[in-house]
Design a protein around this motif. Structure first.
Motif, PDB file in Angstrom:
ATOM      1  N   ALA A 271     -51.709 -20.425  21.559  1.00  0.00           N
ATOM      2  CA  ALA A 271     -51.842 -19.522  22.831  1.00  0.00           C
ATOM      3  C   ALA A 271     -53.032 -18.862  22.809  1.00  0.00           C
ATOM      4  N   ALA A 272     -53.511 -18.474  21.771  1.00  0.00           N
ATOM      5  CA  ALA A 272     -54.689 -17.684  21.740  1.00  0.00           C
ATOM      6  C   ALA A 272     -55.996 -18.583  22.038  1.00  0.00           C
ATOM      7  N   GLU A 273     -55.833 -19.789  21.256  1.00  0.00           N
ATOM      8  CA  GLU A 273     -57.093 -20.743  21.206  1.00  0.00           C
ATOM      9  C   GLU A 273     -57.017 -21.177  22.878  1.00  0.00           C
ATOM     10  N   PHE A 274     -55.921 -21.645  23.317  1.00  0.00           N
ATOM     11  CA  PHE A 274     -56.008 -22.143  25.067  1.00  0.00           C
ATOM     12  C   PHE A 274     -56.577 -20.976  25.831  1.00  0.00           C
ATOM     13  N   ARG A 275     -55.950 -19.841  25.678  1.00  0.00           N
ATOM     14  CA  ARG A 275     -56.211 -18.932  26.814  1.00  0.00           C
ATOM     15  C   ARG A 275     -57.761 -18.404  26.560  1.00  0.00           C
ATOM     16  N   ASP A 276     -58.357 -18.389  25.260  1.00  0.00           N
ATOM     17  CA  ASP A 276     -59.795 -17.940  25.127  1.00  0.00           C
ATOM     18  C   ASP A 276     -60.610 -19.151  25.507  1.00  0.00           C
ATOM     19  N   ALA A 277     -60.323 -20.604  25.406  1.00  0.00           N
ATOM     20  CA  ALA A 277     -61.027 -21.404  25.966  1.00  0.00           C
ATOM     21  C   ALA A 277     -60.862 -21.576  27.597  1.00  0.00           C
ATOM     22  N   LEU A 278     -59.756 -21.150  28.190  1.00  0.00           N
ATOM     23  CA  LEU A 278     -59.749 -21.305  29.497  1.00  0.00           C
ATOM     24  C   LEU A 278     -60.436 -20.231  30.181  1.00  0.00           C
TER      25      LEU A 278
ATOM     26  N   LEU B 195     -53.869 -18.132  31.751  1.00  0.00           N
ATOM     27  CA  LEU B 195     -54.918 -17.348  31.418  1.00  0.00           C
ATOM     28  C   LEU B 195     -54.617 -16.018  30.681  1.00  0.00           C
ATOM     29  N   GLY B 196     -53.266 -15.428  30.787  1.00  0.00           N
ATOM     30  CA  GLY B 196     -53.118 -14.267  30.145  1.00  0.00           C
ATOM     31  C   GLY B 196     -53.622 -12.932  30.850  1.00  0.00           C
ATOM     32  N   GLY B 197     -53.764 -13.009  32.201  1.00  0.00           N
ATOM     33  CA  GLY B 197     -54.365 -11.996  33.006  1.00  0.00           C
ATOM     34  C   GLY B 197     -54.184 -12.418  34.588  1.00  0.00           C
ATOM     35  N   PRO B 198     -54.367 -11.097  35.341  1.00  0.00           N
ATOM     36  CA  PRO B 198     -54.432 -11.690  36.916  1.00  0.00           C
ATOM     37  C   PRO B 198     -55.662 -12.670  37.246  1.00  0.00           C
TER      38      PRO B 198
ATOM     39  N   TYR C 109     -64.192 -20.155  32.761  1.00  0.00           N
ATOM     40  CA  TYR C 109     -64.468 -19.543  33.983  1.00  0.00           C
ATOM     41  C   TYR C 109     -65.174 -18.097  33.911  1.00  0.00           C
ATOM     42  N   GLY C 110     -65.778 -18.122  32.758  1.00  0.00           N
ATOM     43  CA  GLY C 110     -66.775 -16.831  32.452  1.00  0.00           C
ATOM     44  C   GLY C 110     -65.974 -15.538  32.366  1.00  0.00           C
ATOM     45  N   ARG C 111     -64.746 -15.568  32.087  1.00  0.00           N
ATOM     46  CA  ARG C 111     -63.828 -14.262  31.964  1.00  0.00           C
ATOM     47  C   ARG C 111     -63.962 -13.930  30.579  1.00  0.00           C
ATOM     48  N   HIS C 112     -63.539 -12.711  30.460  1.00  0.00           N
ATOM     49  CA  HIS C 112     -63.357 -11.903  29.110  1.00  0.00           C
ATOM     50  C   HIS C 112     -62.140 -12.528  28.295  1.00  0.00           C
ATOM     51  N   PRO C 113     -62.228 -13.033  27.355  1.00  0.00           N
ATOM     52  CA  PRO C 113     -60.586 -13.613  26.682  1.00  0.00           C
ATOM     53  C   PRO C 113     -59.936 -12.197  26.460  1.00  0.00           C
ATOM     54  N   PRO C 114     -58.731 -12.859  26.646  1.00  0.00           N
ATOM     55  CA  PRO C 114     -57.876 -11.207  26.420  1.00  0.00           C
ATOM     56  C   PRO C 114     -57.902 -10.853  24.940  1.00  0.00           C
ATOM     57  N   GLY C 115     -57.592  -9.643  24.654  1.00  0.00           N
ATOM     58  CA  GLY C 115     -57.543  -9.092  23.243  1.00  0.00           C
ATOM     59  C   GLY C 115     -58.732  -9.041  22.529  1.00  0.00           C
ATOM     60  N   LEU C 116     -59.835  -9.513  23.220  1.00  0.00           N
ATOM     61  CA  LEU C 116     -61.040  -9.168  22.395  1.00  0.00           C
ATOM     62  C   LEU C 116     -61.493  -7.811  22.454  1.00  0.00           C
ATOM     63  N   ALA C 117     -61.883  -7.279  21.181  1.00  0.00           N
ATOM     64  CA  ALA C 117     -62.160  -5.712  20.905  1.00  0.00           C
ATOM     65  C   ALA C 117     -63.225  -5.506  21.738  1.00  0.00           C
ATOM     66  N   ALA C 118     -63.552  -4.037  22.055  1.00  0.00           N
ATOM     67  CA  ALA C 118     -64.653  -3.594  22.644  1.00  0.00           C
ATOM     68  C   ALA C 118     -66.014  -3.719  21.669  1.00  0.00           C
ATOM     69  N   ARG C 119     -65.842  -3.500  20.375  1.00  0.00           N
ATOM     70  CA  ARG C 119     -66.936  -3.475  19.749  1.00  0.00           C
ATOM     71  C   ARG C 119     -66.734  -4.315  18.475  1.00  0.00           C
ATOM     72  N   CYS C 120     -67.814  -5.022  17.953  1.00  0.00           N
ATOM     73  CA  CYS C 120     -67.772  -5.675  16.621  1.00  0.00           C
ATOM     74  C   CYS C 120     -67.403  -4.739  15.390  1.00  0.00           C
ATOM     75  N   ASP C 121     -66.628  -5.341  14.609  1.00  0.00           N
ATOM     76  CA  ASP C 121     -65.960  -4.465  13.676  1.00  0.00           C
ATOM     77  C   ASP C 121     -67.165  -4.439  12.280  1.00  0.00           C
ATOM     78  N   HIS C 122     -68.119  -5.135  12.527  1.00  0.00           N
ATOM     79  CA  HIS C 122     -69.062  -5.514  11.466  1.00  0.00           C
ATOM     80  C   HIS C 122     -70.462  -4.744  11.657  1.00  0.00           C
ATOM     81  N   CYS C 123     -70.798  -4.898  12.881  1.00  0.00           N
ATOM     82  CA  CYS C 123     -72.078  -4.358  13.218  1.00  0.00           C
ATOM     83  C   CYS C 123     -71.930  -3.335  14.300  1.00  0.00           C
ATOM     84  N   ASN C 124     -70.810  -3.089  14.897  1.00  0.00           N
ATOM     85  CA  ASN C 124     -70.621  -1.944  15.859  1.00  0.00           C
ATOM     86  C   ASN C 124     -71.333  -2.270  17.135  1.00  0.00           C
ATOM     87  N   GLN C 125     -71.789  -3.410  17.313  1.00  0.00           N
ATOM     88  CA  GLN C 125     -72.502  -3.743  18.733  1.00  0.00           C
ATOM     89  C   GLN C 125     -71.192  -4.136  19.664  1.00  0.00           C
TER      90      GLN C 125
END
Length: 382
Positions: free
Chosen positions: A289-296, A166-169, A300-316
């Motif tokens: 690795a990134a595709e598998f971990r994101d999908a996994l 999963l790339g995390g605890p 389970y409703g987890r936040h994918p690892p490495g996802l930024a806090a805000r969108c680079d394009h609309c700042n949401q």
């Protein structure tokens, strides 16, 4: 021909088991001694040479002295327990040591896959579900295993392998979910504690016809044997489904409603096929690795690892839903283009490149230029 009667008479009171050129016999000590001597004598005529140094006599502890007196001249090793056809026969104490050695080797295997999962999680998951866990599943079917001896194995899976995938605890409630069958929302990595409780009874039930035949209590009928196997496996599968469904339903109270909804979708809408497909470069079914971990993680409703806090394009706030739906983020167009290119490739493979054309996209001319310019895009199905 003259030695055949002695061989048959010596084996009359024994139960023999042959697996290829590995022979074994069960019976009284004197009968086994006569059988072993006859086997060594008769086997020479057929190119069969039993080696006494590689032969083991498994006896009860109270019979070791008598066994030594009878078999030491033959060079046979006297033991109270020994590995046999991947399983074990003999003394309970030696069986515990046999299982501990197995568990230690399996734990080393899990840790090796954990190391591989850091860079190749999809491949490590496939190796675990298709290979490594099948090793202990076989042992569980033929050896009655103590659950306490398997605690290090489950701990290695829960605390090392699953976090690496999963790339995390991972929380204990998530571990319980992930150690279910894929169709019940799990990862296909089975809980060894659950398997040891179910595998041995199912194996005994499926081999009932053979068991009685070897004991001489009933003749062997292949049709009855196949029917018994089907019935035992069906019953075991039904019991397993009930147990896994109960565990899956017990987990949601520990998670929020959003994740509960995500977990329900993965089981109700059967969206788990990607976890059961072997990664293949030829068939383009391997995930990096990134595709598998994101999908996994999304499973389970987890936040994918490495996802930024805000969108680079609309700042949401950059949640999974926003990343999938944001028109300015680019994923919508990228997903469309990937599907388009995949369909075009499949059509070209089936009907040839003549049925796939490159669509001409018109764009505005550069500043100071009039009219439009054609832009050749990727192939699209006609």
């Amino acid at each position: 021909a003259s030695s055949a009667p002695s061989a048959s008479s010596s084996s009359a009171s024994l139960r023999q088991c042959w697996y290829a050129d590995d022979s074994s016999a069960l019976g009284k000590l004197h009968g086994i001694l006569v059988w072993f001597r006859a086997l060594r004598r008769i086997g020479l005529s057929y190119g069969y040479h039993p080696e006494a140094a590689k032969s083991f006599l498994v006896v009860k502890p109270e019979l070791k002295r008598i066994a030594r007196e009878l078999f030491e001249p033959e060079g046979v090793q006297i033991v109270t327990g020994k590995r046999f056809l991947g399983g074990y026969v003999g003394d309970e104490g030696v069986r515990a040591a046999f299982l501990c050695e197995k568990v230690e080797r399996w734990v080393r295997g899990v840790r090796a896959l954990t190391s591989a999962a850091r860079n190749f999680p999809h491949t490590a998951h496939a190796a675990m579900t298709r290979s490594l866990q099948m090793e202990w599943d076989y042992v569980f079917r033929i050896v009655l295993t103590d659950e306490c001896a398997l605690s290090p194995l489950r701990e290695a899976i829960a605390k090392e392998l699953l976090p690496a995938l999963l790339g995390g605890p991972v929380t204990p409630s998530e571990v319980d979910l992930m150690l279910l069958l894929v169709r019940h929302g799990g990862t296909g990595i089975r809980d060894p504690l659950d398997r040891t409780a179910a595998a041995y009874p199912a194996s005994r039930a499926s081999t009932k016809v053979v068991f009685k035949s070897v004991q001489g209590k009933a003749p062997f009928h292949p049709g009855d044997h196949r029917a018994t196997i089907r019935h035992a496996l069906t019953q075991s599968k039904q019991q397993q489904d009930v147990a896994h469904k109960t565990k899956r339903e017990a987990a949601p109270p520990h998670i929020d409603r959003r994740r509960h909804r995500v977990l329900s979708r993965s089981t109700e809408y059967k969206t788990s096929g990607w976890l059961t497909i072997l990664p293949s470069t030829d068939n383009n079914t391997g995930l990096d690795a990134a595709e598998f971990r994101d999908a996994l993680n999304m499973r389970y409703g987890r936040h994918p690892p490495g996802l930024a806090a805000r969108c680079d394009h609309c700042n949401q706030p950059l949640t999974v839903d926003h990343a999938l739906c944001c028109k300015r983020y680019g994923l919508v167009i990228r997903r469309h283009n990937e599907l388009r290119d995949t369909f075009a490739e499949l059509i070209g493979m089936v009907w040839g490149d003549a049925d796939v054309r490159r669509e001409v996209v018109l764009k505005e001319g550069e500043e100071g230029e009039g009219g439009t310019l054609p832009k050749t895009d990727r192939p699209s199905p006609s």
